[in-house]
Enzyme design. Sequence first.
Site, PDB file in Angstrom:
ATOM      1  N   ASP A   1     -39.386  35.940 -38.827  1.00 19.08           N
ATOM      2  CA  ASP A   1     -38.549  37.091 -39.165  1.00 19.08           C
ATOM      3  C   ASP A   1     -37.257  36.716 -39.870  1.00 19.08           C
ATOM      4  O   ASP A   1     -36.585  37.569 -40.418  1.00 19.08           O
ATOM      5  CB  ASP A   1     -38.202  37.882 -37.895  1.00 19.08           C
ATOM      6  CG  ASP A   1     -37.158  37.174 -37.039  1.00 19.08           C
ATOM      7  OD1 ASP A   1     -37.282  35.940 -36.881  1.00 19.08           O
ATOM      8  OD2 ASP A   1     -36.238  37.842 -36.540  1.00 19.08           O
TER       9      ASP A   1
ATOM     10  N   ASP B   1     -42.676  31.614 -35.130  1.00 14.50           N
ATOM     11  CA  ASP B   1     -41.255  31.367 -34.974  1.00 14.50           C
ATOM     12  C   ASP B   1     -40.855  31.802 -33.561  1.00 14.50           C
ATOM     13  O   ASP B   1     -41.609  32.508 -32.895  1.00 14.50           O
ATOM     14  CB  ASP B   1     -40.489  32.161 -36.042  1.00 14.50           C
ATOM     15  CG  ASP B   1     -38.997  32.088 -35.855  1.00 14.50           C
ATOM     16  OD1 ASP B   1     -38.475  30.979 -35.691  1.00 14.50           O
ATOM     17  OD2 ASP B   1     -38.350  33.158 -35.843  1.00 14.50           O
TER      18      ASP B   1
ATOM     19  N   ASP C   1     -37.404  31.348 -42.208  1.00 16.50           N
ATOM     20  CA  ASP C   1     -38.865  31.371 -42.115  1.00 16.50           C
ATOM     21  C   ASP C   1     -39.530  31.684 -43.457  1.00 16.50           C
ATOM     22  O   ASP C   1     -40.731  31.461 -43.621  1.00 16.50           O
ATOM     23  CB  ASP C   1     -39.324  32.427 -41.093  1.00 16.50           C
ATOM     24  CG  ASP C   1     -38.806  32.161 -39.701  1.00 16.50           C
ATOM     25  OD1 ASP C   1     -38.855  30.986 -39.286  1.00 16.50           O
ATOM     26  OD2 ASP C   1     -38.346  33.102 -39.038  1.00 16.50           O
TER      27      ASP C   1
END
Length: 629
Positions: A487, A295, A491
Amino acid sequence: MSLTGLCLGMALHVAGQPQATGTVWALAVLPVIATLLVEILRSLAQGEFGLDIVAALSMSAALIFGENLAAAVVAVMYSGGSFLESFAEGRARREMRDLLSRVPRMAARYCNGGLEDVPLDRITHGDRLLIRQGDVVPVDGRITSASAYLDNSALTGEPLPIRLPQGAEAMSGATNAGEAFDLEATNDAGSSTYAGIVRLVEAAQRSKAPMSRLADRWSLGFLAVTLAIALAAWGLSGDPIRAVAVLVVATPCPLILAVPVALVAGLSRAAHFGVLVKGAGPLEAMARIRTLILDKTGTLTDGRPQIVGIESREGLDKDEILRLAASLDQASKHPVAQAVVAAAKARGLALVLPHDVAERPGEGVTGMIDGRRIAVGGSAFVADLAEADGLQSQCGQVVVALAIDGRLAGQIIMADALREGADEMLAALRAQGILRILLATGDRADVAQRVTQGLGLDAVHADLSPGEKVRLVIGEHASAPVMMVGDGVNDAPALAAADVGVAMGARGAAASAEAADVVLLVDRLDRIAPGIEIARRAKAIALQSVIAGIGLSVLGMLAAGFGYLTPVQGALLQEVIDVAVILNALRALRIVPQTPRATATREPAPPPLENVHGADLPASHSRGAADRS
C-alpha cells in the site's frame, strides 16, 4: 467502420445494387486488414505469432477471390473482439482516476511576503515551503519550524507517525500528520526520494515480461492446422474457393470473442467484490499465481494504532478509563488521541465535553471531566503531573496514561495490530493453490517477527529498501508466478515488478495504486482470495469455450475442405459457433466465489497484555516526551 460497411452493403444488396454492394463490403474490410498488418509486423518484430495472421489471411483471401461478404463478416467479428478487450481495460483505467488524485502536483511556496501555489517542477534548492496538515511532502527538505509530525509509513513501513525536530531532514512522499510547518527544499522534485521511487517503478515495469494473452498461446498451433487443411483442400481439388472457405471457417472467432467475453465478465465479477483488475492480462496472470508476498504496515496490519489492552490502577472499569481518556482527547488533534476517541465511539461509550482544557503539544492534555481533573498523555507527561509509580511500557506499544485528580488511574495500550481474520485469510489463499506466502517490509526485523508470530509464513524479510523488495520479487519469480500486495510508496516498485501487483486502494498511496495491476477498492485484505478464485474460474470458462469453439471450427474446416460449405456458408456457420461459445463465456458473470470472507471489521476484545501481538516500535514512539506519538 466494419459494422457500418456490412450493414450498408446489405442495404444496397436489397436495393438491387450488387456492384456497389461488393465495393462497400471491400472498403469496410480494408481498414481492418491494414490495422492487422501493423499488428502482425509489430508481433513478428517481438518474435510472437498471434491470432492476427489467421484473421488477415482469411479476409485477404476472401477479397482476392471475390468473397466480399464473407470478408466483411469476419472483419466485424474480429474488430468486435478487439473492441471488447480495449473497452474493458479503458473502463478499469477510468475508475483509477479518483484513486490517483492524491499524487502531489503543487506546493505552497513563500514568495514576496506571501504564499503562491507552484508546480513541483518549479521548486528549486533553497525554496521555503508551507506543508499544511494532511499534505504530502513534495520534495526532500529541512524542517525550519520548531518541529514537524510526519507519517513515513508509505515510505519506510514504520506504522506510526514520528516527531522530527527543527533542522531534521524530511523525505518527499511523507504525510504531514500534525500542524502545518515550514520546509526548506534541499532537492528539486526530480532528485527527491519520491521521484527516485517513481524511477524505480518505471525500471521495474520495463524489465517485467509482457503478459501473453490466453488466445495468443493457442494461435500458432491453430495457424498450422488451418494452413495444412486449406492447402490440402486446394491441392487435392484444384479449387481455390475451397481454401478460402476453409480460411473463413477457420477465422479464430472463438478465440477472438470467447476469451475476451469470459475475461471481461470475470473483471466485472471481481469489481463486484471490491477487486479492480486493470484488464484481461492481469486477470489471466492472477489465475497462475503460486507465490504471495505481503507488505506489513497497512497491508497485513491495519496501519493505525488500535487498542490492544487497558490496565486499571484504581479499580476503575476499563470502559470508564477509555471513556474518560476519550472525552478529554476530543480536544486534541493528535493522531493517537483521535484513535482513542474513535475506539471509544466504536464501543458505544457516551463521551462528555471537557472543560478548562490545556494541551502540551506532542505530549498530552489536561482538563476537567465530570468535576474531576483529568490528565491524558504519554508516560513522562502524566508522571510530571501525578503520582505515577509503576508506569511502564513494552517495546512495540504506544502507552496512553490516564491520571485522575493527581493519581494514576490506568493505561491504554495501543499497537499496530494484525488485520482481523489475517490467519483465516492466509488459510483461504493456501486453499486457492498459493504455495508460498512471504512478508516483505521496510520495518525492523523484531517488529516483523512479533507481528507475524503464529501466522505460518514461509519467510519474513525485514529492513528492506524499495530496491531490495524488487530483488526479492524477481528472485521468487524464478520459481513461480508472484503476486505482491502493498500500500505504500515504497511498495510501488515491487508491485510493478511482480507478475501481479495488488495495491490497497482505499487508504494506500497513489503511487502504489498506479503501479499495481489490481487495486482493492475496499480496505479489506480478505478480498484477495475471492479475486484469485474469480480469475481462475473465469479462465477455466474461457478455456472451455476455446476448446469447444476450436473443435467445432476444425470440423467446419474439414467440411469446407471437402466442398460441403461455400465461404459465405462457412462464415454463417462460424457465427453459429461464435454465439454458442459466447453464451458459454457469459457464464463467468454468474461466478460466486466459494472462498469464505471475513465478517465486517469489529473492535476485538482486548487480549491480555502479555499476549499482545503489537508492532515492536522504538521507545521514542511512546505518547509523551517530545514525541507523544
